[in-house]
Design a protein around this motif. Structure first.
Motif, PDB file in Angstrom:
ATOM      1  N   GLY A  95       2.190  42.510 -60.561  1.00 29.63           N
ATOM      2  CA  GLY A  95       1.472  43.239 -59.651  1.00 29.63           C
ATOM      3  C   GLY A  95       2.299  44.526 -59.375  1.00 29.63           C
ATOM      4  O   GLY A  95       3.636  44.502 -59.501  1.00 29.63           O
ATOM      5  N   GLY A 148       4.528  47.090 -62.110  1.00 34.28           N
ATOM      6  CA  GLY A 148       5.253  48.282 -61.370  1.00 34.28           C
ATOM      7  C   GLY A 148       5.044  49.301 -62.136  1.00 34.28           C
ATOM      8  O   GLY A 148       5.147  50.695 -62.331  1.00 34.28           O
ATOM      9  N   SER A 149       5.036  48.801 -63.762  1.00 39.81           N
ATOM     10  CA  SER A 149       5.035  49.745 -64.926  1.00 39.81           C
ATOM     11  C   SER A 149       3.859  50.620 -64.840  1.00 39.81           C
ATOM     12  O   SER A 149       3.665  51.847 -64.994  1.00 39.81           O
ATOM     13  CB  SER A 149       5.249  49.130 -66.168  1.00 39.81           C
ATOM     14  N   ALA A 158      14.098  56.488 -59.755  1.00 44.03           N
ATOM     15  CA  ALA A 158      14.214  55.134 -59.174  1.00 44.03           C
ATOM     16  C   ALA A 158      15.189  55.272 -58.061  1.00 44.03           C
ATOM     17  O   ALA A 158      16.323  55.861 -58.399  1.00 44.03           O
ATOM     18  CB  ALA A 158      14.310  54.218 -60.107  1.00 44.03           C
ATOM     19  N   ASP A 203      10.180  56.101 -57.774  1.00 44.57           N
ATOM     20  CA  ASP A 203       9.924  54.749 -58.094  1.00 44.57           C
ATOM     21  C   ASP A 203      10.785  53.756 -57.309  1.00 44.57           C
ATOM     22  O   ASP A 203      11.926  53.653 -57.241  1.00 44.57           O
ATOM     23  CB  ASP A 203      10.503  54.498 -59.581  1.00 44.57           C
ATOM     24  N   CYS A 250      10.162  50.599 -56.937  1.00 41.57           N
ATOM     25  CA  CYS A 250       9.930  49.181 -57.406  1.00 41.57           C
ATOM     26  C   CYS A 250      11.138  48.308 -56.993  1.00 41.57           C
ATOM     27  O   CYS A 250      10.985  47.199 -56.814  1.00 41.57           O
ATOM     28  CB  CYS A 250       9.860  49.218 -59.057  1.00 41.57           C
ATOM     29  N   ASP A 251      12.309  48.797 -57.000  1.00 40.54           N
ATOM     30  CA  ASP A 251      13.630  48.234 -56.518  1.00 40.54           C
ATOM     31  C   ASP A 251      13.859  48.333 -54.902  1.00 40.54           C
ATOM     32  O   ASP A 251      15.028  47.852 -54.650  1.00 40.54           O
ATOM     33  CB  ASP A 251      14.908  48.571 -57.277  1.00 40.54           C
ATOM     34  N   PHE A 310      19.873  47.436 -65.894  1.00 41.26           N
ATOM     35  CA  PHE A 310      18.674  47.522 -66.835  1.00 41.26           C
ATOM     36  C   PHE A 310      19.063  48.090 -68.169  1.00 41.26           C
ATOM     37  O   PHE A 310      19.750  47.650 -68.989  1.00 41.26           O
ATOM     38  CB  PHE A 310      17.716  48.432 -66.194  1.00 41.26           C
ATOM     39  N   THR A 332      10.663  51.341 -67.896  1.00 37.43           N
ATOM     40  CA  THR A 332       9.326  52.017 -67.735  1.00 37.43           C
ATOM     41  C   THR A 332       9.221  53.013 -66.298  1.00 37.43           C
ATOM     42  O   THR A 332       8.281  53.532 -65.808  1.00 37.43           O
ATOM     43  CB  THR A 332       8.336  50.972 -67.484  1.00 37.43           C
ATOM     44  N   THR A 333      10.370  53.595 -66.056  1.00 40.99           N
ATOM     45  CA  THR A 333      10.558  54.657 -65.291  1.00 40.99           C
ATOM     46  C   THR A 333      10.304  55.973 -66.378  1.00 40.99           C
ATOM     47  O   THR A 333       9.513  57.013 -65.783  1.00 40.99           O
ATOM     48  CB  THR A 333      11.866  54.803 -64.413  1.00 40.99           C
ATOM     49  N   ASN A 385       4.058  53.102 -62.211  1.00 42.54           N
ATOM     50  CA  ASN A 385       4.537  54.413 -62.827  1.00 42.54           C
ATOM     51  C   ASN A 385       3.595  55.113 -63.686  1.00 42.54           C
ATOM     52  O   ASN A 385       3.675  56.534 -63.494  1.00 42.54           O
ATOM     53  CB  ASN A 385       5.795  54.049 -63.452  1.00 42.54           C
ATOM     54  N   PHE A 426      15.372  51.857 -65.710  1.00 44.33           N
ATOM     55  CA  PHE A 426      14.530  50.758 -66.071  1.00 44.33           C
ATOM     56  C   PHE A 426      13.563  51.694 -67.072  1.00 44.33           C
ATOM     57  O   PHE A 426      13.166  52.498 -66.848  1.00 44.33           O
ATOM     58  CB  PHE A 426      13.735  50.296 -65.016  1.00 44.33           C
ATOM     59  N   SER A 480       6.534  47.608 -57.318  1.00 38.46           N
ATOM     60  CA  SER A 480       6.508  46.358 -58.183  1.00 38.46           C
ATOM     61  C   SER A 480       6.665  45.179 -57.670  1.00 38.46           C
ATOM     62  O   SER A 480       7.521  44.889 -56.617  1.00 38.46           O
ATOM     63  CB  SER A 480       7.682  46.355 -59.496  1.00 38.46           C
ATOM     64  N   TYR A 533       6.691  42.057 -59.275  1.00 33.13           N
ATOM     65  CA  TYR A 533       7.134  41.199 -60.096  1.00 33.13           C
ATOM     66  C   TYR A 533       8.094  40.189 -59.225  1.00 33.13           C
ATOM     67  O   TYR A 533       9.040  40.734 -58.197  1.00 33.13           O
ATOM     68  CB  TYR A 533       7.921  41.880 -61.399  1.00 33.13           C
TER      69      TYR A 533
END
Ligand SMILES: Cc1ncc(COP(=O)(O)O)c(C=O)c1O
Length: 437
Positions: free
Chosen positions: A226, A81-82, A160, A186, A188-189, A376, A117-118, A85, A115, A214, A216
């Protein structure tokens, strides 16, 4: 040896060694976990037996499958996911975007309750993050503050969906359109969440210009490590693909040559005419690709994603109902208007008038086997990684970050992942209640 025989054995082994044991009172209740069965393990072994290793048939199937799920034309698998981004942000620096390209020193609006890496890709790409505060209990940006944070150098908004709760996508997309800004979601979540916009229900991650995921293990679905980027814009897709794949110009997948039929007759840069198109680079790129083995797991997980999302929603609603009576001591979460979130977690904040501190409540829960997490970074600006950066130069703070700091000090979250049963949720409710006594 017949592959069918191997498949039979792998499936039998998985059933024997990986079946979920029923929860017993006193067992640890993790905030998240991989939920899988023989389908994932067999897909992984099948890809290993193929031994293609890099992006191949499973990657193609996964990218198509995720794009179909999201109802977007373009999707690319990446290694985290990082990375997704970083790729999304880097794509917006492409010269192909002409005057909308993000240049060094341009500003990107975001939040500090993030987070890491956003925020990191904004700095890594030479842009200046501009921080605004969040709202509680959505833990998302206050849309009005974006307007105040705007400057002549603002080029994008990168946010995000906080613990899966979508930010105000209608207002923020309209704000971006009004000012000619890019919007990166983002996601990812938040994979699998929906938002009603222009009388249509759309998946989160598909309303901005680029969405990221993401995979993870903690997230809505997993490939181990991934991630993915997705878009509806063909130019952004072309740039994203180029930057993911070393910056190359050519779009032939690995192992294929000359799909365009012009491998040896183009003119690029100041290269000699007909220089092999496979080795022409239109961007300063990366290699952010994942393997076919990750994609193989992903294809099996994708088939279960709608069910995973539904179970997360049910678990969140169960906790919300079970904790409703505690709102005088704890701030309970609220979903964003117009949305149906695919919840990543269940966030609580300890009210100032509560007799217990977050530290006391969290210690009690952890001692009783309930795993907790903070939101985070809390406030990313307070971390050692920001100590050498200069406010006003490397980053800007456009507003007091009062709610961000409140969240950093007082909020925590517990899980709602699909592996949870009613017995686990009941135990969480009981322990959260008791932690306040
Ligand atoms: C909001 C958000 N963005 C990005 C990431 C990074 O994803 P990954 O761990 O796959 O690099 C995470 C990880 O949990 C996240 O929660």
């Amino acid at each position: 040896m017949e592959k069918d025989r191997i498949e039979e054995l792998v499936r039998a082994y998985t059933r024997e060694h990986h079946s979920r044991k029923p929860y017993q009172k006193g067992d640890r209740i993790p905030y998240s976990g991989r939920v899988f069965d023989e389908e994932e393990v067999w897909a992984l072994v099948d890809s290993a037996l193929d031994f293609w290793l890099t992006a191949g048939d499973y990657t193609e199937a996964f990218e198509k499958g995720l794009a179909a799920y999201l109802e977007v034309p373009y999707c690319l698998l990446v290694n985290s996911g990082s990375s997704a981004n970083l790729l999304a942000m880097a794509a917006l620096t492409s010269p192909l975007l002409k005057d909308r390209r993000i240049l060094k020193g341009d500003e990107v609006l975001t939040v500090a309750a993030a987070f890491p890496t956003t925020v990191a890709p904004i700095l890594q790409c030479g842009a200046v993050p501009v921080f605004v505060d969040i709202d509680i209990p959505s833990y998302n940006v206050c849309p009005e503050q974006l307007e105040e944070a705007l400057s002549s150098r603002t080029k994008a908004v990168f946010l995000a969906h906080s613990l899966g709760n979508p930010f105000a996508l209608d207002q923020i997309r309209a704000f971006c359109d009004r000012h000619g800004l890019w919007l990166i979601e983002d996601n990812c979540d938040g994979l699998g969440g929906t938002y009603e916009i222009d009388e249509k229900i759309r998946k989160t991650g598909t309303i901005g210009h680029i969405g990221t995921s993401s995979f993870y293990p903690a997230h809505q679905m997993t490939t181990g490590e991934g991630g993915a980027v997705y878009t509806s814009d063909p130019l952004l897709y072309k740039i994203l693909r180029s930057m993911r794949d070393w910056g190359r110009e050519c779009s032939c997948p690995g192992g294929m040559d000359n799909l365009c039929g012009h491998r040896f007759d183009g003119q690029f840069g100041t290269l000699p005419r007909g220089y092999d198109h496979k080795y022409v680079y239109s961007h300063i790129g990366y290699n952010l690709k994942a393997t076919d083995m990750q994609a193989a797991i992903g294809t099996a997980q994708l088939a279960k994603l709608p069910d995973f999302v539904r179970r997360r929603q049910e678990n969140w609603a169960y906790l919300r109902a079970g904790l409703a009576g505690l709102s005088d001591q704890l701030i309970l979460p609220e979903k964003q208007e117009h949305s149906n979130p695919s919840w990543f977690g269940f966030i609580l904040a300890v009210r100032p008038e509560c007799e217990r501190s977050r530290g006391e409540i969290v210690s009690y829960l952890e001692e009783h086997g309930i795993q907790t997490r903070n939101l985070f970074a809390g406030n990313i600006l307070r971390h050692p990684c920001f100590q050498d950066l200069k406010e006003g130069e490397d980053y800007r703070v456009a507003h007091s970050l009062e709610n961000t700091d409140f969240t950093m000090r007082n909020a925590f979250w517990v899980g709602v992942y699909p592996g949870m049963t009613d017995a686990m949720l009941d135990e969480m409710i009981l322990r959260i209640r008791k932690s306040l006594n």
